[in-house]
Write a protein that holds these residues in place. Structure first.
Motif, PDB file in Angstrom:
ATOM      1  N   THR A   1       3.162  -3.281   4.575  1.00  0.00           N
ATOM      2  CA  THR A   1       3.445  -2.690   5.890  1.00  0.00           C
ATOM      3  C   THR A   1       4.714  -1.859   5.856  1.00  0.00           C
ATOM      4  OG1 THR A   1       2.368  -4.593   6.934  1.00  0.00           O
ATOM      5  CG2 THR A   1       3.770  -3.219   8.329  1.00  0.00           C
ATOM      6  N   ILE A   2       5.726  -2.323   5.124  1.00  0.00           N
ATOM      7  CA  ILE A   2       6.955  -1.536   4.973  1.00  0.00           C
ATOM      8  C   ILE A   2       6.649  -0.216   4.262  1.00  0.00           C
ATOM      9  CG2 ILE A   2       9.198  -1.470   3.829  1.00  0.00           C
ATOM     10  CD1 ILE A   2       9.390  -4.494   4.285  1.00  0.00           C
ATOM     11  N   ALA A   3       5.818  -0.275   3.214  1.00  0.00           N
ATOM     12  CA  ALA A   3       5.440   0.951   2.501  1.00  0.00           C
ATOM     13  C   ALA A   3       4.672   1.906   3.403  1.00  0.00           C
ATOM     14  CB  ALA A   3       4.598   0.593   1.271  1.00  0.00           C
ATOM     15  N   LEU A   4       3.775   1.370   4.222  1.00  0.00           N
ATOM     16  CA  LEU A   4       2.994   2.224   5.121  1.00  0.00           C
ATOM     17  C   LEU A   4       3.873   2.863   6.187  1.00  0.00           C
ATOM     18  CD1 LEU A   4       0.089   3.149   5.704  1.00  0.00           C
ATOM     19  CD2 LEU A   4      -0.168   1.158   7.176  1.00  0.00           C
ATOM     20  N   ALA A   5       4.807   2.090   6.742  1.00  0.00           N
ATOM     21  CA  ALA A   5       5.709   2.648   7.755  1.00  0.00           C
ATOM     22  C   ALA A   5       6.615   3.718   7.158  1.00  0.00           C
ATOM     23  CB  ALA A   5       6.538   1.522   8.374  1.00  0.00           C
ATOM     24  N   SER A   6       7.156   3.464   5.977  1.00  0.00           N
ATOM     25  CA  SER A   6       8.004   4.470   5.330  1.00  0.00           C
ATOM     26  C   SER A   6       7.213   5.720   4.967  1.00  0.00           C
ATOM     27  CB  SER A   6       8.649   3.867   4.080  1.00  0.00           C
ATOM     28  OG  SER A   6       7.657   3.468   3.143  1.00  0.00           O
ATOM     29  N   THR A   7       5.929   5.554   4.684  1.00  0.00           N
ATOM     30  CA  THR A   7       5.086   6.718   4.391  1.00  0.00           C
ATOM     31  C   THR A   7       4.972   7.638   5.600  1.00  0.00           C
ATOM     32  OG1 THR A   7       3.803   5.469   2.774  1.00  0.00           O
ATOM     33  CG2 THR A   7       2.774   7.434   3.700  1.00  0.00           C
ATOM     34  N   ILE A   8       4.771   7.070   6.757  1.00  0.00           N
ATOM     35  CA  ILE A   8       4.664   7.880   7.977  1.00  0.00           C
ATOM     36  C   ILE A   8       5.975   8.612   8.248  1.00  0.00           C
ATOM     37  CG2 ILE A   8       4.264   7.782  10.462  1.00  0.00           C
ATOM     38  CD1 ILE A   8       2.450   5.377   9.939  1.00  0.00           C
ATOM     39  N   VAL A   9       7.111   7.931   8.024  1.00  0.00           N
ATOM     40  CA  VAL A   9       8.409   8.577   8.228  1.00  0.00           C
ATOM     41  C   VAL A   9       8.591   9.738   7.254  1.00  0.00           C
ATOM     42  CG1 VAL A   9      10.902   8.232   8.121  1.00  0.00           C
ATOM     43  CG2 VAL A   9       9.445   6.476   9.141  1.00  0.00           C
ATOM     44  N   VAL A  10       8.256   9.512   5.987  1.00  0.00           N
ATOM     45  CA  VAL A  10       8.384  10.576   4.985  1.00  0.00           C
ATOM     46  C   VAL A  10       7.476  11.750   5.317  1.00  0.00           C
ATOM     47  CG1 VAL A  10       7.934  11.129   2.553  1.00  0.00           C
ATOM     48  CG2 VAL A  10       9.154   9.043   3.146  1.00  0.00           C
ATOM     49  N   LEU A  11       6.274  11.469   5.779  1.00  0.00           N
ATOM     50  CA  LEU A  11       5.342  12.545   6.124  1.00  0.00           C
ATOM     51  C   LEU A  11       5.885  13.418   7.255  1.00  0.00           C
ATOM     52  CD1 LEU A  11       2.522  13.883   5.927  1.00  0.00           C
ATOM     53  CD2 LEU A  11       1.690  12.137   7.521  1.00  0.00           C
ATOM     54  N   VAL A  12       6.398  12.793   8.294  1.00  0.00           N
ATOM     55  CA  VAL A  12       6.927  13.550   9.433  1.00  0.00           C
ATOM     56  C   VAL A  12       8.137  14.375   9.012  1.00  0.00           C
ATOM     57  CG1 VAL A  12       7.981  13.348  11.709  1.00  0.00           C
ATOM     58  CG2 VAL A  12       6.031  11.908  11.107  1.00  0.00           C
ATOM     59  N   LEU A  13       9.079  13.776   8.275  1.00  0.00           N
ATOM     60  CA  LEU A  13      10.268  14.498   7.843  1.00  0.00           C
ATOM     61  C   LEU A  13       9.919  15.639   6.893  1.00  0.00           C
ATOM     62  CD1 LEU A  13      12.778  11.542   7.276  1.00  0.00           C
ATOM     63  CD2 LEU A  13      12.696  13.155   9.193  1.00  0.00           C
ATOM     64  N   TYR A  14       8.943  15.402   6.022  1.00  0.00           N
ATOM     65  CA  TYR A  14       8.566  16.443   5.061  1.00  0.00           C
ATOM     66  C   TYR A  14       7.988  17.661   5.783  1.00  0.00           C
ATOM     67  CZ  TYR A  14       6.538  18.586   0.890  1.00  0.00           C
ATOM     68  OH  TYR A  14       6.226  19.454  -0.125  1.00  0.00           O
TER      69      TYR A  14
END
Length: 592
Positions: A305-318
């Motif tokens: 779940t931590i990996a999935l949440a960080s993925t969404i953050v990285v996607l938005v920032l990218y």
């Protein structure tokens, strides 16, 4: 001498007359054998080859139209390709309707089933993807209504037929994909392979449309950063939209493409297993209802779940940073590679621990014929080639490039870890799928028996004393008591068969509470963690996070045209690999 010669002549004439009389019978017999070979043996031996060649040529015809359509000056137009796809979908709907009606009339016939083909969770996932595809068809219809004055009618008919095709296909997958067809085998082979390659063509059409959209977006970013001599294709039709929602439908389609693409490729895989099962005799398999227990799941779901949440953050920032300026683009690419390195390191560690646990166990591998399992293994290796190709090209580009960007060696480490991670994950998944089910003697089981005794002159009561009762649950803690329900499932009969007990006592009910071992708990957590990580690594490239287009290292080494072609071909394989790994890891979790 004369008499001897006369006898020889008479014998020769007699022999010639008998051979002449038998020659028509011999020719008739050969013709009958040839007829039998064509009517009976021929389809069984060659229908698979014939139907396979039909499907491949069908795919090549569609690909030739798509390639011709990609050239702006070609005489092939979009309505030509859509007309072909509409015809293929209508033909598949007709075949599925024929199959459903014919099977419905055979009320007294019980067909064989392949329990491994099209599991319930896979069909549920396909239904969810199909629902999103229906939303995409609604967007296409809305887009056509806005531009109907300058678009071909095929553009409006295509989403309607596609919606009908999607609903019909999902119904077919839910109720008939497990069938092992034994009648009309030749016709069934052609029908199923037609469905397989129709979905492959729809997948290719979606891949090309998505690749064109990403290339146009990448070109616009380059234009905004000051690059010249770049031509961006026209995205909108040449007429005005008659509604206020055309831009919403156009942008919404780009976010729905990944789900539609995964839907069609997964349907192709499931139908291909059905095609391989036609005419085959399935081995007897015990119908086990596997219960997915979640006890002991702590670390895997939390880390995933931590990996999935960080993925969404990285996607938005990218997405926000990559189009602002050259400096923000460098920071976005660097952020992506650092995130990817951390994610891949944890995935490599988890997969290695799982392999060590498998190696420490002595459970033999199952090499029995299983088309579904073999296809899963082949697809894992085959689709991994796409990301391996991009990774090796990136490694070569980093080593040979003259300029040294900030993220150069970070790209090198990321590409190397992608290769290692897929290598370890493939071994972990395939070894888990090919392991035999462990017997109950190997399980750490806690049994709580409820024993009732029936004695002469007494009523049914709970036995407080065990005198005269053989309690097998306490004779050997490693053995598992067999309940009435389990025996009835094994025997598939209307009555149950239980173990024989001494006269005067009957075991009526046994309740078993299975407690998974530490080894199994660790494997379950690893499977869940890798499951969520693969979803994360699918989300990033599917929704626009593709540093292969934005870092500039590979383009400087291979050139824009060659590198764009490599990424366009390899990226769909990488996306399918991640989604197929998600499905395979769910199978691993169930079997553990």
């Amino acid at each position: 001498m004369v008499e001897q010669g006369v006898l020889d002549i008479m014998y020769l004439n007699k022999n010639n007359s008998s051979s002449a009389a038998s020659s028509p019978d011999k020719e008739k017999k050969n013709f009958d054998n040839l007829k039998i070979s064509f009517t009976d043996d021929y389809p069984k031996k060659n229908a698979e080859i014939l139907s396979g060649q039909y499907g491949i040529n069908l795919l090549l015809v569609g690909l030739s139209l798509m390639l011709a359509l990609s050239y702006s000056g070609s005489a092939v137009k979009e309505e030509h390709l859509l007309s072909l796809l509409i015809s293929l979908m209508l033909l598949q709907i007709t075949w599925m309707l024929w199959y459903i009606v014919r099977k419905g009339r055979q009320t007294c016939f019980v067909s064989e089933k392949d329990s491994d083909a099209g599991t319930s969770w896979l069909r549920g996932g396909l239904s969810l993807l199909a629902l999103i595809s229906l939303i995409m068809d609604a967007f296409r219809i809305g887009y056509y209504v806005g531009y109907k004055t300058c678009l071909s009618p095929a553009v409006g008919v295509y989403p309607v037929i596609h919606a009908v095709h999607t609903i019909s296909q999902v119904h077919f997958l839910w109720f008939h994909v497990k069938d092992v067809i034994k009648t009309f085998e030749t016709f069934a082979r052609f029908g199923v392979i037609h469905a397989v390659f129709t979905n492959l063509l729809l997948w290719c059409n979606g891949v090309i449309s998505e690749a064109k959209h990403f290339l146009d977006t990448h070109k616009r970013r380059l234009l905004d950063l000051g690059y010249t001599n770049i031509t961006v294709g026209e995205e909108e039709p040449c007429c005005n939209c008659t509604t206020n929602t055309c831009s919403i439908f156009s942008h919404g389609l780009s976010y729905l493409y990944p789900f539609n693409i995964e839907y069609h490729i997964f349907v192709s895989v499931v139908l291909f297993v059905m095609w391989k099962n036609i005419g085959h005799t399935t081995e007897y398999q015990r119908n086990q209802n596997v219960v997915m227990r979640t006890n002991g799941l702590v670390a895997g779901p939390i880390l995933g779940t931590i990996a999935l949440a960080s993925t969404i953050v990285v996607l938005v920032l990218y997405i926000i940073k990559v189009g602002d300026s050259a400096e923000s683009r460098e920071s976005a690419v660097t952020m992506f590679y650092c995130y990817g390195i951390v994610m891949l390191l944890f995935m490599c560690l988890a997969g290695s621990v799982g392999l060590l646990i498998f190696r420490s166990d002595n459970v033999p591998l199952d090499y029995s014929k299983n088309p579904s399992r073999k296809l899963d293994a082949d697809l894992l290796f085959g689709t991994a080639i796409g990301s391996w190709l991009m990774s090796w090209c990136s490694i070569l580009a980093v080593i040979s490039i003259k300029s040294r960007p900030v993220y150069g060696w970070i790209n090198f480490m990321y590409s190397l870890l992608v290769i290692i991670e897929k290598y370890i994950q493939n071994l972990f998944i395939i070894e888990s799928l090919y392991r035999k089910q462990e017997t109950s003697e190997r399980d750490e089981v806690e049994t709580i028996p409820e024993i009732y005794s029936v004695s002469a002159g007494s009523s049914l009561s709970l036995a407080s004393s065990y005198n005269g009762i053989i309690n097998r649950a306490f004779e050997n803690q490693d053995k598992v008591c067999v309940s009435l329900e389990t025996d009835q499932e094994v025997n598939n009969q209307g009555y149950s068969h239980t173990r024989s007990l001494p006269e005067g006592s009957i075991s009526l009910h046994t309740r078993r509470l299975a407690k998974p071992s530490k080894r199994r708990r660790v494997l379950k957590n690893i499977a869940v963690f890798l499951f969520l990580c693969n979803i994360s690594l699918w989300i990033l490239p599917a929704f626009g996070c593709r540093p292969q287009f934005d870092n500039g290292i590979e383009e400087e080494t291979f050139g824009y045209t060659i590198w764009t072609t490599i990424v366009t071909v390899a990226m769909p394989l990488n996306l399918f690999y991640r989604m197929h790994s998600v499905a395979s890891l769910l199978d691993v979790f169930r079997k553990v």
